[in-house]
Design a protein around this motif. Sequence first.
Motif, PDB file in Angstrom:
ATOM      1  N   ILE A 238      16.627  56.310   0.792  1.00  0.00           N
ATOM      2  CA  ILE A 238      16.215  55.832   2.295  1.00  0.00           C
ATOM      3  C   ILE A 238      14.787  55.381   2.092  1.00  0.00           C
ATOM      4  O   ILE A 238      14.588  54.579   3.002  1.00  0.00           O
ATOM      5  N   ILE A 239      13.888  56.117   1.679  1.00  0.00           N
ATOM      6  CA  ILE A 239      12.297  55.681   1.521  1.00  0.00           C
ATOM      7  C   ILE A 239      12.449  54.305   0.932  1.00  0.00           C
ATOM      8  O   ILE A 239      11.598  53.466   1.265  1.00  0.00           O
ATOM      9  N   PHE A 240      13.037  54.375  -0.197  1.00  0.00           N
ATOM     10  CA  PHE A 240      13.403  52.762  -0.791  1.00  0.00           C
ATOM     11  C   PHE A 240      13.561  51.538  -0.013  1.00  0.00           C
ATOM     12  O   PHE A 240      12.880  50.574   0.057  1.00  0.00           O
TER      13      PHE A 240
ATOM     14  N   LEU B  81      34.384  63.168 -18.309  1.00  0.00           N
ATOM     15  CA  LEU B  81      35.673  63.626 -17.314  1.00  0.00           C
ATOM     16  C   LEU B  81      35.768  62.707 -16.247  1.00  0.00           C
ATOM     17  O   LEU B  81      36.143  63.218 -15.064  1.00  0.00           O
ATOM     18  N   GLY B  82      35.198  61.459 -16.036  1.00  0.00           N
ATOM     19  CA  GLY B  82      35.090  60.623 -15.093  1.00  0.00           C
ATOM     20  C   GLY B  82      33.699  60.712 -14.594  1.00  0.00           C
ATOM     21  O   GLY B  82      32.846  61.558 -15.043  1.00  0.00           O
ATOM     22  N   LYS B  83      33.034  59.826 -13.811  1.00  0.00           N
ATOM     23  CA  LYS B  83      31.633  59.810 -13.423  1.00  0.00           C
ATOM     24  C   LYS B  83      31.566  59.454 -11.815  1.00  0.00           C
ATOM     25  O   LYS B  83      32.057  58.433 -11.550  1.00  0.00           O
ATOM     26  N   GLU B  84      30.721  60.207 -11.326  1.00  0.00           N
ATOM     27  CA  GLU B  84      30.596  60.076  -9.890  1.00  0.00           C
ATOM     28  C   GLU B  84      29.539  58.829  -9.691  1.00  0.00           C
ATOM     29  O   GLU B  84      28.311  58.816 -10.544  1.00  0.00           O
ATOM     30  N   VAL B  85      29.531  57.694  -9.105  1.00  0.00           N
ATOM     31  CA  VAL B  85      28.686  56.603  -9.077  1.00  0.00           C
ATOM     32  C   VAL B  85      28.237  56.648  -7.467  1.00  0.00           C
ATOM     33  O   VAL B  85      29.207  56.815  -6.713  1.00  0.00           O
ATOM     34  N   VAL B  86      26.950  56.554  -6.931  1.00  0.00           N
ATOM     35  CA  VAL B  86      26.484  56.352  -5.893  1.00  0.00           C
ATOM     36  C   VAL B  86      26.179  54.911  -5.348  1.00  0.00           C
ATOM     37  O   VAL B  86      25.285  54.433  -6.230  1.00  0.00           O
ATOM     38  N   LEU B  87      26.814  54.266  -4.423  1.00  0.00           N
ATOM     39  CA  LEU B  87      26.478  53.055  -3.777  1.00  0.00           C
ATOM     40  C   LEU B  87      25.778  53.152  -2.634  1.00  0.00           C
ATOM     41  O   LEU B  87      26.204  54.059  -1.835  1.00  0.00           O
ATOM     42  N   PHE B  88      24.575  52.553  -2.737  1.00  0.00           N
ATOM     43  CA  PHE B  88      23.901  52.670  -1.340  1.00  0.00           C
ATOM     44  C   PHE B  88      23.014  51.432  -1.100  1.00  0.00           C
ATOM     45  O   PHE B  88      22.882  50.371  -2.051  1.00  0.00           O
ATOM     46  N   GLY B  89      22.723  51.251   0.239  1.00  0.00           N
ATOM     47  CA  GLY B  89      21.963  50.038   0.418  1.00  0.00           C
ATOM     48  C   GLY B  89      21.726  49.710   2.055  1.00  0.00           C
ATOM     49  O   GLY B  89      21.928  50.695   2.816  1.00  0.00           O
ATOM     50  N   ASN B  90      21.468  48.690   2.372  1.00  0.00           N
ATOM     51  CA  ASN B  90      20.979  48.549   3.927  1.00  0.00           C
ATOM     52  C   ASN B  90      22.074  47.051   4.258  1.00  0.00           C
ATOM     53  O   ASN B  90      21.984  46.412   3.383  1.00  0.00           O
ATOM     54  N   LYS B  91      22.019  47.089   5.465  1.00  0.00           N
ATOM     55  CA  LYS B  91      22.662  45.634   5.984  1.00  0.00           C
ATOM     56  C   LYS B  91      22.036  45.391   7.392  1.00  0.00           C
ATOM     57  O   LYS B  91      21.376  46.318   8.207  1.00  0.00           O
ATOM     58  N   ASP B  92      21.994  44.229   7.890  1.00  0.00           N
ATOM     59  CA  ASP B  92      21.707  43.620   9.047  1.00  0.00           C
ATOM     60  C   ASP B  92      22.486  44.338   9.973  1.00  0.00           C
ATOM     61  O   ASP B  92      23.734  44.518   9.846  1.00  0.00           O
ATOM     62  N   LYS B  93      21.653  44.743  11.164  1.00  0.00           N
ATOM     63  CA  LYS B  93      22.508  45.491  12.069  1.00  0.00           C
ATOM     64  C   LYS B  93      23.982  44.643  12.898  1.00  0.00           C
ATOM     65  O   LYS B  93      24.809  45.322  13.190  1.00  0.00           O
ATOM     66  N   ASP B  94      23.853  43.351  12.642  1.00  0.00           N
ATOM     67  CA  ASP B  94      24.721  42.552  13.461  1.00  0.00           C
ATOM     68  C   ASP B  94      25.929  42.322  12.470  1.00  0.00           C
ATOM     69  O   ASP B  94      26.929  41.695  12.652  1.00  0.00           O
TER      70      ASP B  94
ATOM     71  N   LEU C 255      24.534  55.854   7.275  1.00  0.00           N
ATOM     72  CA  LEU C 255      23.356  56.769   7.548  1.00  0.00           C
ATOM     73  C   LEU C 255      22.662  56.379   8.696  1.00  0.00           C
ATOM     74  O   LEU C 255      22.748  55.444   9.413  1.00  0.00           O
ATOM     75  N   SER C 256      21.377  56.914   8.724  1.00  0.00           N
ATOM     76  CA  SER C 256      20.586  56.422   9.804  1.00  0.00           C
ATOM     77  C   SER C 256      20.043  54.932   9.785  1.00  0.00           C
ATOM     78  O   SER C 256      19.961  54.402   8.727  1.00  0.00           O
ATOM     79  N   GLY C 257      20.091  54.355  10.892  1.00  0.00           N
ATOM     80  CA  GLY C 257      19.747  52.800  11.065  1.00  0.00           C
ATOM     81  C   GLY C 257      20.878  52.030  10.718  1.00  0.00           C
ATOM     82  O   GLY C 257      21.856  52.089  10.875  1.00  0.00           O
ATOM     83  N   ASN C 258      20.368  51.032   9.481  1.00  0.00           N
ATOM     84  CA  ASN C 258      21.325  50.089   9.067  1.00  0.00           C
ATOM     85  C   ASN C 258      21.674  50.652   7.367  1.00  0.00           C
ATOM     86  O   ASN C 258      22.240  49.730   6.702  1.00  0.00           O
ATOM     87  N   LEU C 259      21.491  51.680   7.200  1.00  0.00           N
ATOM     88  CA  LEU C 259      21.591  52.348   5.713  1.00  0.00           C
ATOM     89  C   LEU C 259      23.182  52.818   5.436  1.00  0.00           C
ATOM     90  O   LEU C 259      23.503  53.198   6.686  1.00  0.00           O
ATOM     91  N   PHE C 260      23.434  52.619   4.334  1.00  0.00           N
ATOM     92  CA  PHE C 260      24.815  53.003   4.175  1.00  0.00           C
ATOM     93  C   PHE C 260      24.854  53.715   2.578  1.00  0.00           C
ATOM     94  O   PHE C 260      24.071  53.455   1.819  1.00  0.00           O
ATOM     95  N   LEU C 261      25.718  54.388   2.544  1.00  0.00           N
ATOM     96  CA  LEU C 261      26.039  55.279   1.156  1.00  0.00           C
ATOM     97  C   LEU C 261      27.483  55.326   0.882  1.00  0.00           C
ATOM     98  O   LEU C 261      28.352  55.404   1.806  1.00  0.00           O
ATOM     99  N   LYS C 262      27.879  55.268  -0.401  1.00  0.00           N
ATOM    100  CA  LYS C 262      29.277  55.633  -0.666  1.00  0.00           C
ATOM    101  C   LYS C 262      29.249  56.362  -1.977  1.00  0.00           C
ATOM    102  O   LYS C 262      28.689  55.593  -3.056  1.00  0.00           O
ATOM    103  N   LYS C 263      29.757  57.411  -2.056  1.00  0.00           N
ATOM    104  CA  LYS C 263      30.013  57.916  -3.569  1.00  0.00           C
ATOM    105  C   LYS C 263      31.380  57.896  -3.844  1.00  0.00           C
ATOM    106  O   LYS C 263      32.386  58.315  -3.168  1.00  0.00           O
ATOM    107  N   PHE C 264      31.602  57.495  -4.944  1.00  0.00           N
ATOM    108  CA  PHE C 264      33.131  57.400  -5.716  1.00  0.00           C
ATOM    109  C   PHE C 264      32.942  58.007  -7.055  1.00  0.00           C
ATOM    110  O   PHE C 264      31.925  57.967  -7.748  1.00  0.00           O
ATOM    111  N   LEU C 265      34.437  58.095  -7.388  1.00  0.00           N
ATOM    112  CA  LEU C 265      34.496  58.512  -8.838  1.00  0.00           C
ATOM    113  C   LEU C 265      35.063  57.477  -9.652  1.00  0.00           C
ATOM    114  O   LEU C 265      36.127  56.692  -9.755  1.00  0.00           O
ATOM    115  N   ILE C 266      34.687  57.224 -10.810  1.00  0.00           N
ATOM    116  CA  ILE C 266      34.777  56.172 -11.718  1.00  0.00           C
ATOM    117  C   ILE C 266      35.770  57.281 -12.713  1.00  0.00           C
ATOM    118  O   ILE C 266      35.354  58.115 -13.549  1.00  0.00           O
TER     119      ILE C 266
END
Lengths: 300, 225
Positions: free
Chosen positions: B8-10, B34-47, B141-152
């Motif tokens: 979020i700070i980033f 045994l597989g690996k959890e990957v976290v995808l995160f970022g921000n997008k334009d509000k529209d 997440l708050s504002g325009n931030l998003f996050l997704k955790k998924f498993l490889i």
Amino acid sequence: MNFYLPIAEISINIYILISLGVGIGFISGLFGIGGGFISSPLLILVGIPPAVAVGTTTVQVFASTSTGVVSHFQRKNIDYQMGLTMVIGGLVGTLFGVLILNNLKTIGLIDNYLNSIYIILLIITAVFILYETAKVNIVHKNKKFKLHQHSWIHGLPFKIKYRKSKLYISVLAPLLIGFFIGVLTGLTGIGGGFILIPCMIYFLGMKTISVIGTSLFNITIVSFVSLFLQIYINQNIDFVLALGLIISSSIGAALAARIVDILDQENLKVTFGMLLLIISSFLAYDLFRTPENLFIINYV
Amino acid sequence: MYKYILIIIFFFKIGFASNFSLDQFEIEINSNFLGKEVVLFGNKDKDSDVIFIFEGENKKAKLTTKVKEGFLWINETKELNNQPSFFAIFTSPKKTLNEIFLFSKLKDRHLLISNSSLELHKIRKAMKVKNLYIEEELESLSGNLFLKKFLIPDNISPGNIKVYMYELKNNEIVKKVSKNLQIKKGGISFKLEKLLKTESFIYIIILIAISLLLSLVTNLIFRKK
């Protein structure tokens, strides 16, 4: 606790693998068999790809029979002339088997065919064991009867003397038996002792004392060659899985050796026959039941 | 948790241009994989809406369909060329596959979602069973931030997974960003596979030697006295 199998490219629970290996070894030790025909279908049942299950079982069969062959060599219980005749048939057969396996893998029908072969083999063996046990204990309880009778096999041409076994039979008979077992070894990974031993006793008329040593000698050499063929043609032997199975099945076999003497041999045979029928019914159920997943993808 | 705070700070620091990152760009398959959890995160334009596509390297595959013949279920197998070894779609807000099919520029770029044919449906279903196909919504997440955790998953094939971010405004792609997630074999798994493929003879000799040794040792340890 899971760990990754690099060639099977899946992870497996270590406790499942150990239980499987100990169970296979225990059954092998209890009933005096190599265990390959139980381990292949069981590995497939726990999710190991069929081709890897077959290849890896060959290693286990080789490891378990090779130590047995040494002790029979020391006791001079091996008919090398008969063994080598069967080995020649077996080597040609195993090449055929490995090529058929490769073809089934390529056309994607491996699980259908392997399941059907295992079901047929297990049922035939179970029925044979139960029939023989019943014959000895019920029909011929107080009668003496011939172990083998002359059949069409003894009328085949190209007869030679097998001095150790005191037999004068056609060379074609052991060659054909060896070929048939070789095809099964290449195709399914099994050693084939549970078919080979009755064939040697009932068809060839060999004496029981040299049958086990000679069959182990044949299985060890054929499975040794099959290992190379599986590696070069199918590349389907998982190192980690093979070592896990060898260690755990040796423990199982050793445990069985400690209790086998206190068990009644006739009851053991009946239990073994029933066990084979149970495993084959599980496999048969798999062919008839509606599959959980109608579509399966496998990357080459 | 600290990882998400840093994320979020980033993104507050770099501003609000749509972008994304992953918590790792390289995954190693080793003996305890045994597989690996990957976290995808970022921000997008509000529209804007975003669609993420993770597409593994194309490989040859075999699609088996179970068909009932009489009382038996038998296999019908079809060879497939160039099938992605992994595929994941993450959207914000949630979009069904039928909605994604409407974006012709997007579907034309990705074979697995290029049409609604029965064959592609079968492939997606077969991949989903092996956890190689994912279709989910991004977590806001708050504002325009998003996050997704998924498993490889542990059955992933080694190779490069291309990660595409499509930013959509008024149903038009206005921005495309792509990055790579590298899956590679390492440690003993890699060495064994390499040995099997390049030095089969040595592989089998080592295997035979160890098998015999183990068999003898366990026989000695556990043999009946």
